[in-house]
Design a protein around this motif. Structure first.
Motif, PDB file in Angstrom:
ATOM      1  N   HIS A 126       0.844  -1.184   0.000  1.00 41.11           N
ATOM      2  CA  HIS A 126       0.000   0.000   0.000  1.00 41.11           C
ATOM      3  C   HIS A 126       0.879   1.233   0.000  1.00 41.11           C
TER       4      HIS A 126
ATOM      5  N   CYS B  35      -4.403   5.754  -1.009  1.00 40.34           N
ATOM      6  CA  CYS B  35      -3.341   4.755  -1.216  1.00 40.34           C
ATOM      7  C   CYS B  35      -2.791   4.930  -2.625  1.00 40.34           C
TER       8      CYS B  35
ATOM      9  N   TRP C  66      -0.186   3.122  -4.020  1.00 38.22           N
ATOM     10  CA  TRP C  66       0.409   1.917  -4.636  1.00 38.22           C
ATOM     11  C   TRP C  66      -0.731   0.973  -4.974  1.00 38.22           C
ATOM     12  N   PHE C  67      -0.820   0.569  -6.222  1.00 42.13           N
ATOM     13  CA  PHE C  67      -1.959  -0.227  -6.647  1.00 42.13           C
ATOM     14  C   PHE C  67      -1.973  -1.574  -5.919  1.00 42.13           C
ATOM     15  N   CYS C  68      -3.080  -1.822  -5.173  1.00 44.37           N
ATOM     16  CA  CYS C  68      -3.073  -2.945  -4.240  1.00 44.37           C
ATOM     17  C   CYS C  68      -4.249  -3.902  -4.403  1.00 44.37           C
TER      18      CYS C  68
ATOM     19  N   HIS D 154      -8.548  -0.459  -5.038  1.00 43.68           N
ATOM     20  CA  HIS D 154      -7.422   0.436  -4.702  1.00 43.68           C
ATOM     21  C   HIS D 154      -7.827   1.912  -4.744  1.00 43.68           C
TER      22      HIS D 154
ATOM     23  N   MET E 173      -9.436   3.111  -1.661  1.00 47.60           N
ATOM     24  CA  MET E 173      -8.662   3.065  -0.407  1.00 47.60           C
ATOM     25  C   MET E 173      -8.202   4.482  -0.085  1.00 47.60           C
TER      26      MET E 173
HETATM   27 CU1  CUA Z   1      -3.871   0.072  -0.898  1.00 48.87          CU
HETATM   28 CU2  CUA Z   1      -3.704   0.844  -3.124  1.00 48.87          CU
END
Ligand code: CUA
Ligand code: K7E
Length: 644
Positions: A590, A625, A627-629, A633, A636
């Protein structure tokens, strides 16, 4: 680095019978048959010199080598390449032989993706320095018994006189040493045997001491120092005063000696002309046992502003020996069998080869400095760095000739000993054109006992016409060469952004990385201690702690949500957001970004990361967030409510 247009470059007289045929040949081609062409070296360099070049041919050897080096989709490379990022200040990890860039490690630079230089954990690594810039040249990994042990990588910062350590289990910079009393840390190598206790670092520029403005005109009194840095504590263990400007450094395979190339051997010249006037410069050899004994015996001084023991290693000292070598030596490289080291002449068409076993006798006064020299090897123009294949061959970059020259070590020694006219130059096996103006080169495992002679990387300073044009600033060109057969075969062109000076090529069996962070990792120990003081358990709690106008916001994250989607602070508060990523799944990193606040960071699985900023805007401030999670995402995110 050499400017090929420099009128001070060595002039090779093609009519001089003391100059061997291959140097004459390359010089003639280099000059295009006319001295008037010297200024046009840029254009000339783009033309294949045709000396042993396999680049343009489509011989079966080339086809076979290309097939052999292909890494199929989904397969892993055989080697990690640790690339310096030059004045980008970072380190890059490439896969070899595919030449795919796998990771970037910010070291001396700010990185907005990971938050390096922004997070509290990375600021601690950076010693809260104001210098968020660097010039990294020499990445070298820690060793045990002369081969990589996979613990650390080290790299110098020339621009701010530092040395950094990268932990190879997480591939993050974890400590930085600021070297006192000097300016411009350039050469860097590790102790190979029995293990990397010290990292040795050259400071290039000479300075007056104390450097307080009182004695700037007394240039005779200027000097620089050689530093040994304790690899575990990353503090300077001792420094040795030397004569001349230190350039590159190297160590042996016994742990007894380290040695550095020095230019400007008179020591007092501060300008270009003065620093090139000597026909020979020198290699300075450091006797580590004697230096450690002198430190123990208290035979040192301290310079203003630091507690580091400083010893005298100037000419005549028992701690050092000075061996005259070819003019303006640059690279210094030890052979994988530990027998020899070669100092690359830069402003001379030769390199000087020394036998390391003779250093004992030299320090015992039984032989003269030049008695350690076993060969002066004539190779071509602008030799900068040499690498080895473990089969008795050496590969030297010729900056001015834009070539890699492959030569046989034993044959070069025999030739020098016997000076057999007929055999002149026979030790040279091949010259391969590279594109263009190579600096460092490096072979797979080539700076260790396990040199395996498979690939060679040449880091070329100019790419000229090899890639799509991208404006006045060109990439460099890092080329991959197959050296496993009798003939070097060029395999790959790799454009690179500023400025890989050097690279270490490490077999993948030597590197063991973590898949997710360990919860007790020292990287966030300070943050953990802060949480403990606040009565917060990082792994479970979502809490806002107020401490005057300081607010600490602790939250967990599990894809696709932060532990809190709202928290409140007051305008002007100093806010620290501490996030612990509870995801256990590899690759689910993340991030945390507070919009319009210059705040962003990475929080990888099981990592805790924190970042501090001022809540200087009232009202709703979104965080998300970055960072692609997860499929959610984008969702988030949350709101910081800033009350006035
Ligand atoms: Cu957690 Cu993107
Ligand atoms: Cu040759 Cu800094 Cu190692 Cu550049 S250095 S090329």
């Amino acid at each position: 680095m050499i400017d090929p247009n420099d009128k001070n470059l060595p002039k090779v007289d093609v009519e001089d019978e003391n100059v061997s045929e291959h140097v004459k040949m390359s010089r003639r081609l280099f000059l295009g048959g006319s001295t008037a062409m010297v200024g046009a070296v840029g254009a000339i360099g783009a033309v294949g010199l045709g000396v042993g070049s396999a680049v343009l041919s489509s011989s079966p050897a080339v086809a076979a080598a290309n097939a052999a080096h292909t890494v199929a989709l989904g397969e892993l490379d055989e080697y990690y390449g640790f690339w310096s990022g030059g004045h980008s200040g970072e380190v890059r990890i490439m896969g070899v032989p595919s030449m795919r860039e796998i990771m970037r490690i910010p070291v001396f630079n700010i990185d907005s993706a990971t938050g390096y230089g922004l997070t509290n954990e990375s600021k601690e690594v950076l010693n809260h320095t104001t210098h968020l810039a660097g010039d990294s040249h020499h990445p070298h990994l820690s060793m045990t018994d002369g081969s990589y042990d996979g613990k650390y990588a080290f790299i110098n910062d020339k621009s701010n006189s530092r040395v950094a350590r990268i932990r190879c289990d997480i591939m993050k910079t974890d400590k930085i040493c600021e070297v006192p009393n000097v300016q411009a840390i350039h050469g860097l190598r590790v102790q190979r045997v029995p293990y990397t206790k010290y990292i040795y670092a050259n400071a290039e520029f000479v300075l007056p001491h104390p450097n307080d403005g009182s004695n700037m005109d007394d240039t005779e009194a200027y000097y620089t120092l050689y530093s040994a840095i304790d690899a575990e504590t990353m503090t300077v263990a001792w420094q040795v005063i030397v004569d001349g400007n230190l350039d590159n450094t190297e160590t042996d395979y016994t742990g007894k000696y380290a040695f550095s190339t020095c230019y400007n051997s008179p020591g007092e010249s501060l300008d270009l002309e003065g620093s090139m006037r000597n026909e020979r410069d020198h290699l300075v050899i450091f006797n580590i046992e004697r230096i450690e004994a002198a430190v123990k015996a208290g035979e040192f001084q301290k310079l203003a502003g630091s507690d580091v023991p400083v010893l005298n290693g100037r000419k005549g000292s028992k701690l050092t020996a000075y061996v005259p070598v070819a003019k303006s030596p640059h690279g210094i490289n030890a052979t994988p069998d530990g027998k020899y080291c070669v100092a690359n002449g830069k402003l001379s068409p030769t390199i000087t080869m020394l036998e390391i076993a003779k250093f004992d006798d030299l320090f015992d006064g039984k032989i003269e400095p030049r008695d350690t020299v076993v060969a002066e090897v004539e190779l071509g123009l602008g030799p900068l760095h040499t690498a080895f294949d473990g089969r008795g061959n050496a590969y030297t970059t010729l900056f001015i000739d834009s070539q890699i020259v492959k030569w046989n070590i034993d044959e070069a020694i025999t030739f020098y000993k016997e000076n057999t006219e007929g055999g002149k130059g026979a030790y040279i096996k091949q010259k391969l054109d590279v594109h263009y103006q190579p600096g460092h080169n490096h072979t797979t495992m080539g700076e260790t006992r396990d040199a395996d002679g498979k690939y060679l990387i040449t880091l070329n300073k100019f790419s000229k016409d090899r890639f799509l044009p991208v404006g006045p600033l060109h990439p460099e060109n890092d080329q991959l060469i197959d050296i496993s057969g009798d003939e070097m075969v060029l395999l790959h062109d790799g454009p690179a952004f500023a400025e890989p000076h050097d690279v270490s090529l490490v077999h993948r069996s030597k590197i063991k990385t973590l898949k997710v962070w360990k919860r007790d990792d020292p990287y966030f120990a300070t943050t953990r201690a802060m949480a403990k003081k606040d009565g917060v358990t990082l792994e479970t709690d979502n809490k806002v702690i107020r401490d005057g106008n300081k607010v600490r916001v602790y939250m967990i994250s599990v894809a696709p949500a932060f532990g809190m989607d709202t928290f409140k602070v007051k305008l002007g508060d100093e806010v620290t957001v501490i996030i612990t990523n509870l995801d256990m799944v590899e690759d689910v990193s993340h991030g945390f970004c507070m919009v319009n606040h210059g705040v962003q960071m990475e929080v990888s699985p099981q990592q805790t990361a924190s970042i501090t900023f001022i809540a200087d805007k009232p009202g709703v401030q979104w965080y998300y967030c970055n960072w692609f999670c997860h499929a959610l995402h984008m969702e988030m995110r949350g709101r910081m409510l800033v009350e006035v």
